[in-house]
Design an enzyme around this catalytic site. Structure first.
Site, PDB file in Angstrom:
ATOM      1  N   ARG A   1     -19.447  15.613  40.966  1.00  0.00           N
ATOM      2  CA  ARG A   1     -19.818  14.942  42.299  1.00  0.00           C
ATOM      3  C   ARG A   1     -19.536  13.578  42.475  1.00  0.00           C
ATOM      4  NH1 ARG A   1     -25.738  17.522  41.207  1.00  0.00           N
ATOM      5  NH2 ARG A   1     -24.943  17.601  38.996  1.00  0.00           N
TER       6      ARG A   1
ATOM      7  N   LYS B   1     -18.474  10.295  34.284  1.00  0.00           N
ATOM      8  CA  LYS B   1     -19.832   9.732  34.869  1.00  0.00           C
ATOM      9  C   LYS B   1     -20.543   8.565  34.254  1.00  0.00           C
ATOM     10  CE  LYS B   1     -23.144  12.397  35.845  1.00  0.00           C
ATOM     11  NZ  LYS B   1     -24.152  13.332  36.509  1.00  0.00           N
TER      12      LYS B   1
ATOM     13  N   GLY C   1     -22.466  23.806  30.068  1.00  0.00           N
ATOM     14  CA  GLY C   1     -23.583  23.622  30.455  1.00  0.00           C
ATOM     15  C   GLY C   1     -24.466  22.632  29.489  1.00  0.00           C
TER      16      GLY C   1
ATOM     17  N   ASN D   1     -37.771  18.372  36.895  1.00  0.00           N
ATOM     18  CA  ASN D   1     -37.466  18.155  35.577  1.00  0.00           C
ATOM     19  C   ASN D   1     -36.528  17.082  35.358  1.00  0.00           C
ATOM     20  OD1 ASN D   1     -36.357  18.397  33.019  1.00  0.00           O
ATOM     21  ND2 ASN D   1     -34.850  19.955  33.701  1.00  0.00           N
TER      22      ASN D   1
ATOM     23  N   ALA E   1      -4.634 -36.620  39.107  1.00  0.00           N
ATOM     24  CA  ALA E   1      -4.257 -35.653  40.085  1.00  0.00           C
ATOM     25  C   ALA E   1      -3.086 -34.927  39.607  1.00  0.00           C
ATOM     26  CB  ALA E   1      -4.149 -35.809  41.280  1.00  0.00           C
TER      27      ALA E   1
ATOM     28  N   SER F   1      -1.343 -39.951  37.891  1.00  0.00           N
ATOM     29  CA  SER F   1      -1.087 -38.744  38.512  1.00  0.00           C
ATOM     30  C   SER F   1       0.201 -37.922  38.192  1.00  0.00           C
ATOM     31  CB  SER F   1      -1.010 -39.126  40.004  1.00  0.00           C
ATOM     32  OG  SER F   1      -2.232 -39.576  40.504  1.00  0.00           O
TER      33      SER F   1
ATOM     34  N   ALA G   1       2.216 -42.705  36.835  1.00  0.00           N
ATOM     35  CA  ALA G   1       2.392 -41.611  37.711  1.00  0.00           C
ATOM     36  C   ALA G   1       3.762 -40.969  37.363  1.00  0.00           C
ATOM     37  CB  ALA G   1       2.459 -41.912  39.176  1.00  0.00           C
TER      38      ALA G   1
END
Ligand code: UD1
Ligand code: CA
Length: 469
Positions: free
Chosen positions: A22, A29, A89, A184, A396, A421, A439
């Site tokens: 299902r 499951k 089952g 149950n 940066a 940077s 930089a």
């Protein structure tokens, strides 16, 4: 009257062999997740809390994956796997454990892999009632609950005296039986020897052509054994997951409880509690404020007085007190000290460590890297396999070039460093204390303390006055 059940060894058996048609899924499951963990893991954890002698898990569909999930949760010494070759089952599933269990003078608690919210306290009192029933113990005790809408469940039919008569599956039930509200739960306690005797007498003569475990209590009762019913009040605990809609409803309920508890017991504020996902295993401190669309997964720990802004996901990480996480960050497997600031748009990957007072800003990625106290990497930066000292500023566009195409190498940066940077640090490399890079520097060899390094590849153009110490 002697109580033959009292003090008997307790084993647990968990049914987890079905595919779960299902669910309409390729995944078994019991492997579907609730609160971030497979259903089977919830049941295993609860079973462990009862301290049984052994936990048997009946596997079938995707048995290897189910085994792996179980071993993730419980000690291998405690668990034994039983293979059910064909899913004929629930009765057949239990019967697969015959060789391990049938002669054991013990009590067997049967749990379903798809009933994840059952609490250990409830199970403990079920076992107790089973052992104490009428002073001498029962052959079987069934955990039941009354539901307004019992559809889908097996109905527990009582006789005129109010005692157990039989369980009838929905698909086999007549009109009168369908109107029964007591169901149950799929959770039972059995005298092990008597259970296996009864199982050898069940048939598959029913609407589904399956061997039903639910027939065993009836067979026992007909043989004059006592079957007791333990009627529980909290229906949430007993709900089984058969389809995705039930799973989604349960997920929402688990989350609602987690967030309520955090608000009422732990003093955490949620601006919009319905739009936050927090795993039940997370701990969050007092006066922390959580904005909408934040996700906190796994075993995360978040301290007091933090603020988590929208769009952030935190998984399996630790954040200290007073941490601000701005919008849209991803933080996984990271450790963050007190009074740190992260984001917006930062990515802390596993083993990213931020010491107290450090800051990581816009579009910065950290992996397996320690950023020292009060150090900052505020913009557009990759820090991988690096150690960065205290009071250092990473400019940066800095990149630790940690990968040479084959191996990963480390970058070490000292205290009071100013990385300019767009600096490329080609690892392995050590950058000394007090260094400044210009930089656009491409540094491909170690830079001694206090040097100003510039260019590509970097040249050391002068030694700086050491004003840091
Ligand atoms: C079962 C009960 C029903 C009860 C409900 C509670 C039976 C016949 N019915 O129905 O009375 O109200 O649980 O949730 O027992 N499994 C196996 N091997 C199999 C079949 C199932 O290991 O051959 C496992 C499944 O993986 C699952 C559990 O047993 O974890 C229950 O099976 P499921 O098919 O979901 O039973 P229900 O129809 O819900
Ligand atoms: Ca079920």
């Amino acid at each position: 009257m002697s109580n033959e059940n009292k003090g008997k060894e307790l084993n647990v058996l968990i049914l987890a062999a079905g595919l779960g048609t299902r669910m309409r899924s390729n995944l078994a499951k019991v492997l579907h997740k609730l609160d971030g963990r497979p259903l089977i893991n919830h049941v295993c954890r609860t079973a462990t809390a009862l301290a049984p002698s052994k936990i048997f898990v009946v596997i079938g569909h995707q048995g290897e994956d189910v085994t792996a999930a179980v071993l993730d949760e419980i000690d291998p010494e405690l668990v034994e796997f039983v293979v059910q070759e064909k899913q004929l089952g629930t009765g057949d599933a239990v019967n697969s454990a015959r060789a391990c269990l049938a002669d054991e003078d013990s009590t067997l608690l049967v749990l379903s892999g798809d009933v994840p919210l059952i609490r250990a306290e409830t199970l403990a009192s079920l076992v107790q009632q089973h052992h104490d029933h009428r002073g001498k113990g029962a052959a079987a005790t069934i955990l039941t609950v009354a539901l307004k809408d019992p559809s889908g469940y097996g109905r527990v039919v009582r006789d005129d005296g109010g005692f157990f008569d039989r369980i009838v599956e929905q698909k086999d039930a007549g009109e009168n039986e369908l109107s029964v509200k007591e169901i149950n739960s799929g959770i039972y306690c059995f005298d092990t020897i008597k259970l296996f005797e009864a199982l050898s007498r069940i048939s598959n003569d029913n609407a589904q052509g399956e061997y039903y475990l639910t027939d065993a209590p009836r067979i026992l009762r007909q043989a004059g054994e006592s079957v007791s019913l333990y009627k529980h009040r909290d229906q949430r605990e007993i709900e089984g997951i058969n389809d995705r809609s039930q799973l989604a409803v349960m997920e929402r309920e688990v989350r609602r409880r987690t967030i309520n508890k955090l608000m009422l017991d732990y003093g955490v504020s949620f601006i919009d509690p319905k739009n936050v996902y927090v795993s039940a295993r997370t701990s969050i401190g007092r006066d922390t404020v959580i904005h909408p669309n934040v996700v906190v997964e796994g075993d995360s720990v978040i301290g007091d007085g933090c603020e988590l802004r929208s769009g952030t996901r935190i998984a399996d990480s630790r954040l200290g007190n007073g941490v601000t996480v701005l919008d849209n960050c991803v933080i996984t497997g990271a450790i963050v000290g007190n009074d740190c600031s992260i984001g917006p748009f930062a990515h802390l990957r596993p083993k990213a460590c931020m010491a107290d007072g450090s800051r990581v800003g816009n579009f910065v990625e950290m992996k397996n890297t320690t950023l020292g106290r009060r150090s900052k990497a505020n913009h557009l930066t990759y820090l991988g396999d690096a150690t960065i000292g205290e009071d250092t500023n990473i400019g940066a566009g800095t990149i630790t070039c940690n990968y040479d195409g084959q191996n990963k190498h480390r970058t070490e940066i000292g205290d009071r460093v100013k990385i300019g940077s767009d600096t490329m640090l080609i690892a392995p490399i050590k950058v000394g204390n007090g260094v400044v890079t210009g930089a656009g520097t491409v540094a491909n060899k170690d830079i001694p303390d206090n040097k100003l390094a510039v260019g590509a590849p970097a040249r050391f153009i002068k030694t700086l006055a050491n004003d840091g110490e």
